[in-house]
Each structure stands twice: as structure tokens, then as C-alpha cells.
Design a protein around this motif. Structure first.
Motif, PDB file in Angstrom:
ATOM      1  N   PHE A  56      -9.198  -7.705 -10.480  1.00 37.33           N
ATOM      2  CA  PHE A  56      -9.482  -7.770  -9.049  1.00 37.33           C
ATOM      3  C   PHE A  56     -10.530  -8.833  -8.744  1.00 37.33           C
ATOM      4  O   PHE A  56     -10.412  -9.592  -7.787  1.00 37.33           O
ATOM      5  CB  PHE A  56      -9.960  -6.406  -8.534  1.00 37.33           C
ATOM      6  CG  PHE A  56      -8.843  -5.523  -8.067  1.00 37.33           C
ATOM      7  CD1 PHE A  56      -7.904  -5.041  -8.971  1.00 37.33           C
ATOM      8  CD2 PHE A  56      -8.712  -5.173  -6.732  1.00 37.33           C
ATOM      9  CE1 PHE A  56      -6.861  -4.231  -8.558  1.00 37.33           C
ATOM     10  CE2 PHE A  56      -7.674  -4.362  -6.301  1.00 37.33           C
ATOM     11  CZ  PHE A  56      -6.759  -3.888  -7.208  1.00 37.33           C
ATOM     12  N   ARG A  78      -4.382   0.082   4.745  1.00 36.31           N
ATOM     13  CA  ARG A  78      -3.361  -0.370   3.787  1.00 36.31           C
ATOM     14  C   ARG A  78      -2.113   0.500   3.839  1.00 36.31           C
ATOM     15  O   ARG A  78      -1.043   0.068   3.425  1.00 36.31           O
ATOM     16  CB  ARG A  78      -3.940  -0.396   2.360  1.00 36.31           C
ATOM     17  CG  ARG A  78      -4.930  -1.521   2.168  1.00 36.31           C
ATOM     18  CD  ARG A  78      -5.134  -1.859   0.693  1.00 36.31           C
ATOM     19  NE  ARG A  78      -5.766  -3.158   0.577  1.00 36.31           N
ATOM     20  CZ  ARG A  78      -7.089  -3.342   0.511  1.00 36.31           C
ATOM     21  NH1 ARG A  78      -7.894  -2.311   0.504  1.00 36.31           N
ATOM     22  NH2 ARG A  78      -7.588  -4.555   0.436  1.00 36.31           N
ATOM     23  N   GLY A 136       0.819  -1.218   0.000  1.00 38.40           N
ATOM     24  CA  GLY A 136       0.000   0.000   0.000  1.00 38.40           C
ATOM     25  C   GLY A 136       0.849   1.262   0.000  1.00 38.40           C
ATOM     26  O   GLY A 136       0.568   2.226  -0.718  1.00 38.40           O
ATOM     27  N   TYR A 152      -8.135   0.656  -2.202  1.00 38.14           N
ATOM     28  CA  TYR A 152      -6.827   0.571  -2.869  1.00 38.14           C
ATOM     29  C   TYR A 152      -6.344   1.929  -3.358  1.00 38.14           C
ATOM     30  O   TYR A 152      -5.141   2.167  -3.444  1.00 38.14           O
ATOM     31  CB  TYR A 152      -6.886  -0.406  -4.053  1.00 38.14           C
ATOM     32  CG  TYR A 152      -6.767  -1.851  -3.619  1.00 38.14           C
ATOM     33  CD1 TYR A 152      -5.530  -2.465  -3.523  1.00 38.14           C
ATOM     34  CD2 TYR A 152      -7.893  -2.588  -3.275  1.00 38.14           C
ATOM     35  CE1 TYR A 152      -5.405  -3.781  -3.114  1.00 38.14           C
ATOM     36  CE2 TYR A 152      -7.787  -3.902  -2.858  1.00 38.14           C
ATOM     37  CZ  TYR A 152      -6.542  -4.490  -2.788  1.00 38.14           C
ATOM     38  OH  TYR A 152      -6.422  -5.787  -2.367  1.00 38.14           O
ATOM     39  N   THR A 175      -8.885  -3.601 -15.033  1.00 38.27           N
ATOM     40  CA  THR A 175      -8.540  -3.671 -13.611  1.00 38.27           C
ATOM     41  C   THR A 175      -9.636  -4.338 -12.785  1.00 38.27           C
ATOM     42  O   THR A 175      -9.350  -5.168 -11.918  1.00 38.27           O
ATOM     43  CB  THR A 175      -8.254  -2.258 -13.073  1.00 38.27           C
ATOM     44  OG1 THR A 175      -7.389  -1.601 -13.996  1.00 38.27           O
ATOM     45  CG2 THR A 175      -7.585  -2.307 -11.722  1.00 38.27           C
ATOM     46  N   GLU A 180      -1.039  -8.925  -3.593  1.00 39.40           N
ATOM     47  CA  GLU A 180      -1.283  -7.497  -3.424  1.00 39.40           C
ATOM     48  C   GLU A 180      -0.425  -6.663  -4.366  1.00 39.40           C
ATOM     49  O   GLU A 180      -0.900  -5.703  -4.963  1.00 39.40           O
ATOM     50  CB  GLU A 180      -1.008  -7.077  -1.973  1.00 39.40           C
ATOM     51  CG  GLU A 180      -2.077  -7.513  -1.003  1.00 39.40           C
ATOM     52  CD  GLU A 180      -3.445  -6.971  -1.368  1.00 39.40           C
ATOM     53  OE1 GLU A 180      -4.296  -7.793  -1.759  1.00 39.40           O
ATOM     54  OE2 GLU A 180      -3.669  -5.763  -1.281  1.00 39.40           O
ATOM     55  N   LEU A 186      -3.620  -2.008 -11.086  1.00 40.08           N
ATOM     56  CA  LEU A 186      -4.239  -0.710 -10.811  1.00 40.08           C
ATOM     57  C   LEU A 186      -3.502   0.421 -11.522  1.00 40.08           C
ATOM     58  O   LEU A 186      -4.088   1.466 -11.814  1.00 40.08           O
ATOM     59  CB  LEU A 186      -4.205  -0.490  -9.295  1.00 40.08           C
ATOM     60  CG  LEU A 186      -5.331   0.246  -8.602  1.00 40.08           C
ATOM     61  CD1 LEU A 186      -6.685  -0.236  -9.049  1.00 40.08           C
ATOM     62  CD2 LEU A 186      -5.181   0.070  -7.103  1.00 40.08           C
ATOM     63  N   ARG A 202      -1.897  -6.762  -7.725  1.00 37.20           N
ATOM     64  CA  ARG A 202      -3.122  -5.974  -7.806  1.00 37.20           C
ATOM     65  C   ARG A 202      -2.798  -4.501  -8.022  1.00 37.20           C
ATOM     66  O   ARG A 202      -3.439  -3.815  -8.816  1.00 37.20           O
ATOM     67  CB  ARG A 202      -3.950  -6.140  -6.528  1.00 37.20           C
ATOM     68  CG  ARG A 202      -4.694  -7.457  -6.484  1.00 37.20           C
ATOM     69  CD  ARG A 202      -5.620  -7.533  -5.301  1.00 37.20           C
ATOM     70  NE  ARG A 202      -6.787  -8.335  -5.642  1.00 37.20           N
ATOM     71  CZ  ARG A 202      -7.916  -8.363  -4.949  1.00 37.20           C
ATOM     72  NH1 ARG A 202      -8.041  -7.637  -3.871  1.00 37.20           N
ATOM     73  NH2 ARG A 202      -8.919  -9.106  -5.337  1.00 37.20           N
ATOM     74  N   TYR A 203      -1.777  -4.028  -7.300  1.00 33.05           N
ATOM     75  CA  TYR A 203      -1.376  -2.631  -7.495  1.00 33.05           C
ATOM     76  C   TYR A 203      -0.800  -2.422  -8.885  1.00 33.05           C
ATOM     77  O   TYR A 203      -0.978  -1.365  -9.493  1.00 33.05           O
ATOM     78  CB  TYR A 203      -0.377  -2.196  -6.421  1.00 33.05           C
ATOM     79  CG  TYR A 203      -1.047  -1.880  -5.106  1.00 33.05           C
ATOM     80  CD1 TYR A 203      -1.861  -0.754  -4.976  1.00 33.05           C
ATOM     81  CD2 TYR A 203      -0.891  -2.699  -3.991  1.00 33.05           C
ATOM     82  CE1 TYR A 203      -2.487  -0.461  -3.779  1.00 33.05           C
ATOM     83  CE2 TYR A 203      -1.514  -2.410  -2.788  1.00 33.05           C
ATOM     84  CZ  TYR A 203      -2.312  -1.294  -2.685  1.00 33.05           C
ATOM     85  OH  TYR A 203      -2.941  -0.997  -1.499  1.00 33.05           O
ATOM     86  N   MET A 207     -12.176  -3.454  -5.267  1.00 32.44           N
ATOM     87  CA  MET A 207     -11.132  -2.445  -5.346  1.00 32.44           C
ATOM     88  C   MET A 207     -11.221  -1.425  -4.208  1.00 32.44           C
ATOM     89  O   MET A 207     -10.458  -0.453  -4.169  1.00 32.44           O
ATOM     90  CB  MET A 207     -11.197  -1.724  -6.692  1.00 32.44           C
ATOM     91  CG  MET A 207     -10.682  -2.592  -7.839  1.00 32.44           C
ATOM     92  SD  MET A 207     -11.242  -2.022  -9.447  1.00 32.44           S
ATOM     93  CE  MET A 207     -10.338  -0.492  -9.568  1.00 32.44           C
ATOM     94  N   TRP A 237      -8.454   2.124   3.225  1.00 31.04           N
ATOM     95  CA  TRP A 237      -7.284   2.725   2.580  1.00 31.04           C
ATOM     96  C   TRP A 237      -6.226   3.091   3.630  1.00 31.04           C
ATOM     97  O   TRP A 237      -5.042   2.797   3.463  1.00 31.04           O
ATOM     98  CB  TRP A 237      -7.701   3.971   1.779  1.00 31.04           C
ATOM     99  CG  TRP A 237      -6.540   4.605   1.102  1.00 31.04           C
ATOM    100  CD1 TRP A 237      -5.966   4.217  -0.068  1.00 31.04           C
ATOM    101  CD2 TRP A 237      -5.793   5.719   1.575  1.00 31.04           C
ATOM    102  NE1 TRP A 237      -4.900   5.031  -0.344  1.00 31.04           N
ATOM    103  CE2 TRP A 237      -4.771   5.962   0.632  1.00 31.04           C
ATOM    104  CE3 TRP A 237      -5.890   6.539   2.702  1.00 31.04           C
ATOM    105  CZ2 TRP A 237      -3.851   6.985   0.793  1.00 31.04           C
ATOM    106  CZ3 TRP A 237      -4.976   7.558   2.857  1.00 31.04           C
ATOM    107  CH2 TRP A 237      -3.965   7.778   1.907  1.00 31.04           C
TER     108      TRP A 237
END
Lengths: 309, 130
Positions: free
Chosen positions: A175, A287, A74, A270, A171, A113, A120, A116-117, A267, A284
Motif C-alpha cells: 500500500f 468505498r 470495494g 479498506y 500488505t 484499487e 489485502l 490493492r484488494y 490502508m 469504508w
């Protein structure tokens, strides 16, 4: 070698430091030739290979250490967003970024993770107009991770050739496909708190049980994150809410479980919330505070798992 | 269950529940958890912990504070904890051009949330350390 346009978000799949240096070097030189700003975040070994490839021109590049940048998923993403926004504001011309995630020795949850970023980035970095190259070492990247890499990047670069990624998905789809329905249950030695009366009780329990396992600063971060997640569970989730806390190696892990269906949007939490948003900050914030946040929703309810080290 | 305040039995009192009851300038308080007072100079003092259970306390206190002319000073020395929602209320108050918040002496856990939620980036918010 010239890159096809738009070189928006490309995975550089390499097998050796030399192959890395050739692909990354071409990308960097194209940028420097066009007076662009170039940021390279990679491993020390790959940085050395790329410096050799670039020679004197490596002084024109901003360098970052992947071990430091990618420590917490994050925090990593926010740092990239902030850095790119800063550069977009202060520099003329395009920004080029090489960002290499280091997966070696990391649990699957962290790799999930990080990917996933990476997915993103397709949307989140578009506003900056940056060109982004994400190197992945084919020798050390397992097949299931490689499949996700190909799904997260619209372009793939192999052996000097750049092509569309046939398995690229947007995206939201990325996810949704990677959402978990369950996490392994807490170990038998976990400390469990059933049906907390309120969020303050959750914070006190986490603070009391977690004491002495991690530094005071990291415990304060976990206490805060556990409070945020418990707030969500107690307001949006379905009772009973359960909190479990245990030590996993050097990490303090906290589960907050409720009986509800979970987050409406995988999502959720994130991307940074708008400054004056009325809600949506809690996950958020968690994270940003934790080393890792995992969520799972299934017939057994919803679990948010927080890790701090 | 969390909003049944008679059952805050697991919460160790951070502020004496009677504190503020006879204190002039008391705006509002949640049993045991958060006390908000405005002193004669117009500074709002938050003492205790701010989270979803005390949202109404912060909301009411901000409303009263922002009725006077700016700057609107909030003393955070006694605030041991603030969640994202509470800090969001501060950001929300600062959305009004007529408001100029001065957040004074936040403790480390509160300063961390303020920093991550970027209150310093809001033009009419100032943060003053002790």
C-alpha cells in the motif's frame, strides 16, 4: 500436479485458455478430491475452458461471473469476505477460491484499487483458511501491472510450476509503495465549491449539481460518500476545504480536497470497521457506495476522489 | 467553520426551525437540521438530517430514550439522511445489553447506510419497514 503447501495465495500467470484451464483445473481437482468447497469467479471464456477441463465435475463447483463480481472494487472485496465467511460457517473442510480480475478497458485507478484488494487478501482471508488462486493473463497484463501482481502474491504459478514470488511484499508495504501524491486536477469545467460551511452544504451542492447526470440512487450514494469524506476533511484535515464536481464520460466525479497531510494509514477504510467502532466508518462506507475511491496526499494537500456511474 | 451554526445559511430548512419548540416531548434540536422528540408512548422521532453537526442531538435523544424499559422505538420516517457517524451512534447504544432498538421505517438513503453498516447483524437491533 500437486500444489506445494501452503497454497494460500497464488497468482496463476497464463498465456492461453488452455494454460488457464490446466492450472485452474489442477487447483480445482485437488480441492474436489479433498471434499473441499470450490468457488470459481472468472471470465465467461475461461469458465468455458475450465468446464471443458473438469467435465462432469464442473457441477461440483460454484461459479461466478468476473464481470459482475469485480464491477466495484470495494463491493467486490466485501462480497468475497462475506461469501468466504458464509462458506466457512456452513461447509466442512477447506474453501478454494479462484478469483480473476478483469482489467481490460479499465482506467489505471481501478486496476490499482483491484490490486490493492488482492494484496489485502493475504491478511484478510487468512482467518478463513481459504486457498486462493488469482489468474492473470500475461498476454493482456501490462508490465507495470504484472510487477504489482508479483508483489501482491507470495506464490506464482507458471506453466504448471509453483514457486515463491521473489518480489512479494507485505500488505502495508504494498500500500505504501502504491500511494499517490497527486491526482490529475479537476477539468476547467468542474463546478467548484470553496470552503463549505458545513457537511450539509456539501451534500446539498453535490445533490443539486449532480442531478440528472446519474440515476437518483447513484446520486444519493455519491451525496452520502461526499458527506463522509467532507466530514473527514472538515474535522481532521486542514482548511481550506474545496469540493469539485464534474462529469467524466458517464461518470460523476467528486473531489474533496483539504490542505492537510492526509490519512495516517494508507490502508484506512479498506477493511470493514468493527461493528461498534467509534470512528473510521466514513471512508469504508464511501468505498461501498462508490464505483471507485482514490486518495492522494502530497505537498499540495490531500484529495479524495469519488466516482459513481 | 462547520460548527458555527449561525452560518448555516446555505442549508435550506428541512424542518421548520420552530417545529418542536412548543412540542411536548422535545428532546433536543439543532437549528434547522434535526429535531428529536419523544412522544407520550415513548417512541423517539428523528426529523431532518443527522450528521456530525447534529451528533449531540442524537446522542442526547438516545440517552433519554434508553432510560426507559426496552423496546426502544425510533421512528425514522422523517429522517431524510443519516451519516455513518449517526448510524454508528445507534450501534453504540445497542452495545448495552439493556437496550433493544427498534428502527422503524427508514427512508432509502438511511436504510442504505444501515444496511451497509450491518445494523441488522446486531442481536438487539430490529429494523421494521413501513
Amino acid at each position: 500436479m500437486t500444489a506445494p503447501h501452503p497454497h494460500r495465495h497464488t497468482a496463476l500467470l497464463y498465456r492461453s485458455p488452455a494454460e488457464f484451464a490446466a492450472g485452474a483445473g489442477a487447483f480445482v481437482r485437488d480441492g474436489l478430491d479433498g471434499d473441499e468447497t470450490v468457488l470459481v469467479v472468472t471470465t465467461s471464456a475461461n469458465a468455458a475452458a475450465l468446464r471443458g477441463e473438469l467435465g462432469d465435475r464442473s457441477a461440483c463447483v460454484q461459479w461466478g461471473d468476473a464481470a459482475d463480481w469485480y464491477l466495484r472494487p470495494g463491493v467486490m472485496f466485501q462480497r468475497f469476505l462475506d461469501t468466504l465467511e458464509d462458506l466457512a460457517r456452513t461447509r466442512r473442510g477447506r474453501i478454494r477460491v479462484i478469483g480473476e480480475q478483469v482489467h481490460t478497458g479499465r482506467p489505471r485507478g481501478e486496476v490499482r484499487e483491484l490490486l490493492r484488494y488482492d494484496a489485502l487478501s493475504n491478511d484478510a482471508l487468512r482467518a478463513t483458511g481459504a486457498f486462493v488462486l488469482c489468474p492473470y493473463n500475461l498476454v493482456t497484463t501490462p508490465p507495470d501491472v504484472l510487477r504489482d501482481v508479483e508483489r501482491a502474491h507470495p506464490f506464482l504459478s507458471r506453466s504448471g510450476h509453483i514457486a515463491d514470488s521473489a518480489s512479494f511484499v507485505n500488505t502495508a508495504e504494498f500500500f505504501a509503495a502504491g500511494s499517490l501524491t497527486s491526482l490529475s486536477p479537476p477539468p476547467s469545467y468542474a463546478t467548484v465549491m470553496e470552503a463549505p460551511h458545513n457537511v450539509a452544504a456539501v451534500r446539498r451542492a453535490v445533490a443539486a449539481v449532480g442531478r440528472s447526470f446519474v440515476s437518483d440512487e447513484r446520486l444519493a450514494d455519491l451525496v452520502c460518500a461526499a458527506g463522509e469524506v467532507a466530514t473527514n476533511a472538515l474535522t481532521h484535515g486542514r482548511s481550506p476545504v474545496t469540493v469539485a464536481l464534474w462529469l467524466d464520460g458517464e461518470r460523476l466525479v467528486c473531489d474533496v480536497t483539504d490542505n492537510g497531510p492526509g490519512f495516517p494509514d494508507p490502508m484506512c477504510g479498506y477493511l470493514p470497521p468493527p461493528m461498534r467502532a467509534r470512528s473510521g466508518r466514513g471512508l469504508w462506507l464511501s468505498r461501498q457506495l462508490c464505483d471507485l475511491v482514490e486518495t492522494a496526499s502530497g505537498t499540495d494537500g490531500t484529495t479524495v476522489r469519488l466516482h459513481v456511474a | 467553520m462547520w460548527n458555527d451554526r449561525r452560518r448555516l445559511d446555505e442549508v435550506s430548512p428541512l424542518a421548520d426551525p420552530d417545529v418542536g419548540a412548543s412540542r411536548p416531548g422535545l428532546v433536543s434540536r439543532d437549528e434547522q437540521q434535526l429535531v428529536a422528540t419523544i412522544d407520550p408512548r415513548g417512541t423517539l422521532h428523528l426529523v431532518g438530517e443527522a450528521d456530525i453537526a447534529t451528533e449531540h442531538v442524537v446522542r442526547a435523544a438516545l440517552e433519554q430514550l434508553c432510560q426507559s424499559a426496552p423496546p426502544h422505538r425510533i421512528d425514522l420516517r422523517g429522517l431524510e439522511f443519516a451519516d455513518a457517524r449517526s448510524v454508528g451512534l445507534l450501534a453504540g447504544a445497542a452495545a448495552s445489553a439493556a437496550v433493544h432498538l427498534v428502527l422503524m421505517s427508514p427512508r432509502p438513503p438511511v436504510a442504505r447506510v444501515i444496511e451497509i453498516l450491518r445494523l441488522a447483524g446486531i442481536p438487539n437491533v430490529d429494523i421494521e419497514d413501513a
